[in-house]
Design a protein around this motif. Structure first.
Motif, mmCIF file in Angstrom:
data_model
loop_
_atom_site.group_PDB
_atom_site.id
_atom_site.type_symbol
_atom_site.label_atom_id
_atom_site.label_comp_id
_atom_site.label_asym_id
_atom_site.label_seq_id
_atom_site.Cartn_x
_atom_site.Cartn_y
_atom_site.Cartn_z
ATOM 1 N N GLY A 339 4.001 -2.058 -29.557
ATOM 2 C CA GLY A 339 2.728 -2.355 -29.168
ATOM 3 C C GLY A 339 1.996 -0.921 -28.560
ATOM 4 O O GLY A 339 1.254 -1.329 -27.519
ATOM 5 N N PHE A 340 1.740 -0.173 -29.492
ATOM 6 C CA PHE A 340 0.819 1.122 -28.928
ATOM 7 C C PHE A 340 -0.789 0.433 -29.166
ATOM 8 O O PHE A 340 -1.280 0.397 -30.009
ATOM 9 N N ARG A 341 -1.106 0.662 -27.766
ATOM 10 C CA ARG A 341 -2.637 0.448 -27.975
ATOM 11 C C ARG A 341 -3.539 1.287 -28.691
ATOM 12 O O ARG A 341 -4.733 0.665 -29.097
ATOM 13 N N VAL A 342 -3.162 2.626 -29.097
ATOM 14 C CA VAL A 342 -4.242 3.301 -29.886
ATOM 15 C C VAL A 342 -4.004 2.796 -31.286
ATOM 16 O O VAL A 342 -5.058 3.177 -31.973
ATOM 17 N N LEU A 343 -3.214 2.014 -31.480
ATOM 18 C CA LEU A 343 -3.087 1.513 -32.795
ATOM 19 C C LEU A 343 -4.139 0.003 -33.041
ATOM 20 O O LEU A 343 -3.758 -0.698 -34.209
ATOM 21 N N THR A 344 -4.476 -0.174 -32.034
ATOM 22 C CA THR A 344 -4.982 -1.531 -32.256
ATOM 23 C C THR A 344 -6.499 -1.859 -32.784
ATOM 24 O O THR A 344 -6.854 -3.176 -32.504
ATOM 25 N N ALA A 345 -7.004 -0.864 -33.539
ATOM 26 C CA ALA A 345 -8.258 -1.348 -34.244
ATOM 27 C C ALA A 345 -8.047 -2.537 -35.396
ATOM 28 O O ALA A 345 -7.211 -2.115 -36.315
ATOM 29 N N HIS A 346 -8.433 -3.602 -35.285
ATOM 30 C CA HIS A 346 -8.023 -4.739 -36.243
ATOM 31 C C HIS A 346 -8.745 -4.415 -37.542
ATOM 32 O O HIS A 346 -8.243 -5.118 -38.596
ATOM 33 N N ASP A 347 -9.491 -3.664 -37.837
ATOM 34 C CA ASP A 347 -10.250 -3.336 -39.003
ATOM 35 C C ASP A 347 -9.806 -1.795 -39.654
ATOM 36 O O ASP A 347 -10.707 -1.425 -40.541
ATOM 37 N N VAL A 348 -9.027 -1.126 -38.765
ATOM 38 C CA VAL A 348 -8.648 0.244 -39.143
ATOM 39 C C VAL A 348 -7.197 0.570 -39.460
ATOM 40 O O VAL A 348 -6.327 0.384 -38.340
ATOM 41 N N PRO A 349 -6.626 0.765 -40.805
ATOM 42 C CA PRO A 349 -5.159 0.908 -40.836
ATOM 43 C C PRO A 349 -4.892 2.132 -39.898
ATOM 44 O O PRO A 349 -5.598 3.057 -40.036
ATOM 45 N N SER A 350 -3.853 2.122 -39.039
ATOM 46 C CA SER A 350 -3.352 2.905 -38.106
ATOM 47 C C SER A 350 -2.095 3.427 -38.073
ATOM 48 O O SER A 350 -1.081 2.444 -38.251
ATOM 49 N N ALA A 351 -1.819 4.592 -37.783
ATOM 50 C CA ALA A 351 -0.230 4.946 -37.796
ATOM 51 C C ALA A 351 -0.076 5.901 -36.754
ATOM 52 O O ALA A 351 -1.044 6.755 -36.571
ATOM 53 N N LEU A 352 0.990 6.005 -35.916
ATOM 54 C CA LEU A 352 1.240 7.053 -35.154
ATOM 55 C C LEU A 352 2.391 7.950 -35.267
ATOM 56 O O LEU A 352 3.336 7.585 -35.736
ATOM 57 N N VAL A 353 2.211 9.367 -35.645
ATOM 58 C CA VAL A 353 3.059 10.204 -36.038
ATOM 59 C C VAL A 353 3.727 10.850 -35.023
ATOM 60 O O VAL A 353 2.799 11.810 -34.183
ATOM 61 N N GLU A 354 5.039 10.921 -34.540
ATOM 62 C CA GLU A 354 5.750 11.845 -33.652
ATOM 63 C C GLU A 354 6.171 12.852 -34.446
ATOM 64 O O GLU A 354 7.046 12.717 -35.372
#
Length: 417
Positions: A339-354
């Motif tokens: 549940g990453f908050r920075v990925l919660t845009a409901h209309d923007v595909p999002s991913a977090l890269v470590e």
């Protein structure tokens, strides 16, 4: 949230554009009364507030250049467990003090420079009860929110997209300002590593001529998590890539490698859950009042946003992992979710890269090399190319996104099929 406002006891020079320099800071006192002192090149205006759960004292200043050891503030004393500092927004710096117990601000003032002594910002904290602390918070919370709302951020002033025929990508270097993120085995700061990498990635994407690129930050400044989401949504981004570099305390000599994370209400594993919890604490670290957090963040986590956004995010993450396999060391199970908050845009595909683990000496060393950075950023560009070629059905990436932007929820294709 009790708010103290003040200025120096002497008139501040008219050249307000001159940035004050903080050259030293220290703590004195015990568990009943603790004093924080910071030496400044000149007097400055200030505003002090308190936040609960955890107990924090927030000191807002005009933009200050902190000529301090980067690890300053990690050791506490008396009522202070630790403190941090940095740029909080354009023209605004912030110091956040973590208190070991409920505290009250007894005195706060700025001493003018005298002879060879610098100007000094001084704040005295005394121990109080939780009920008294919470009463102060409740009494003045509205006033503090009004002050915060009056501060305009650069990221709020969104520029119109230059070319709607090209996909727009928002790059999000994690942390920044007084939120340093993870610290490497050799002292490398996550906020610096990810900003340098994101700037390189931005340049490569722009040079390709295939994309418009925006960044949530391009300097060492703090941006709240929900503001990062707002920036992506405000630009009507086609993809958000958040860049981070992790650290662990246990298994520092074994755990290393890159990983990709997507949004999920339930974490895929304990490691992903712990990482999301650490990343989601950025706002707490920076002294943000989480009581103002909108309900839609929780709703998005539960509803998992629109179905096609989830599918696009998953497809990009899977594509990125495939590209990274030949370019970098990967963690076990490199695609995870939480549940990453920075990925919660409901209309923007999002991913977090470590990018890797700063706690591992080899990973930390590699992240500083041009060869590794070039190879890693090249793999991400290749993954973005594959993703958009599949999403828009255009092999040459001379893409038309205008039709895609206008689609309804049920009209977008499933890239995973």
């Amino acid at each position: 949230m009790i708010v103290w406002l003040g200025t120096a006891a002497v008139s501040v020079q008219a050249e307000s554009d001159v940035v004050a320099v903080a050259r030293d800071a220290r703590l004195a006192g015990d568990e009943l009364r603790t004093r924080f002192v910071m030496d400044l090149s000149k007097p400055v205006e200030f505003a002090v507030s308190t936040l609960s759960d955890p107990y924090r004292v927030v000191i807002d200043l005009p933009q200050v250049s902190f000529d301090l050891d980067p690890v300053a503030g990690r050791e506490g004393r008396g009522l202070v467990s630790d403190w941090r500092f940095g740029l909080f927004a354009a023209g605004k710096s912030r110091i956040v003090i973590d208190a070991t117990a409920p505290v009250s601000v007894d005195k706060v003032f700025v001493l003018p420079p005298v002879s060879d002594q610098p100007a000094r910002f001084v704040i005295d904290l005394v121990k109080t009860t939780r009920s008294a602390f919470l009463n102060e918070v409740a009494e003045t919370a509205a006033e503090a929110r009004a002050r915060s709302a009056a501060v305009a951020r650069k990221g709020d002033r969104l520029k119109p997209q230059a070319d709607a025929s090209r996909p727009l990508i928002v790059l999000d270097p994690g942390h920044g300002g007084l939120d340093t993120g993870a610290t490497g085995a050799g002292g490398t700061l996550e906020k610096a590593v990810v900003l340098d990498f994101a700037l390189l990635l931005r340049d490569k994407l722009k040079q390709s001529g295939r994309y418009d690129v925006r960044m949530t930050r391009d300097t060492d400044v703090f941006i709240p998590l929900r503001e990062r989401v707002k920036i992506a949504r405000g630009h009507q981004a086609d993809l958000l890539v958040s860049v981070h570099a992790d650290s662990v305390r246990i298994g520092r000599s074994q755990v290393r490698g890159a990983g990709v994370y997507t949004l999920s209400e339930t974490a895929s594993d304990a490691i992903a859950e712990a990482l999301a919890e650490r990343e989601n604490r950025s706002d707490v670290i920076a002294g943000i009042d989480l009581a103002d957090e909108p309900d839609d963040v929780t709703d998005i986590l539960i509803d998992l946003a629109r179905m096609e956004t989830k599918k696009f995010s998953y497809f990009f993450a899977r594509t990125l992992v495939d590209e990274l396999r030949g370019s970098a060391e990967l963690v076990k199970n490199p695609h995870r979710s939480a549940g990453f908050r920075v990925l919660t845009a409901h209309d923007v595909p999002s991913a977090l890269v470590e990018l890797g683990y700063l706690s591992h000496k080899l990973d930390e060393k590699l992240m500083a090399t041009d060869a590794w950075r070039d190879r890693m950023s090249g793999a991400i560009v290749a993954a973005i190319d594959r993703y958009f070629a599949r999403r828009f059905g255009a092999a040459d990436l001379k893409l038309s996104r205008t039709a895609e932007v206008g689609k309804t929820d049920g009209e977008a294709g499933d890239p995973g099929q």
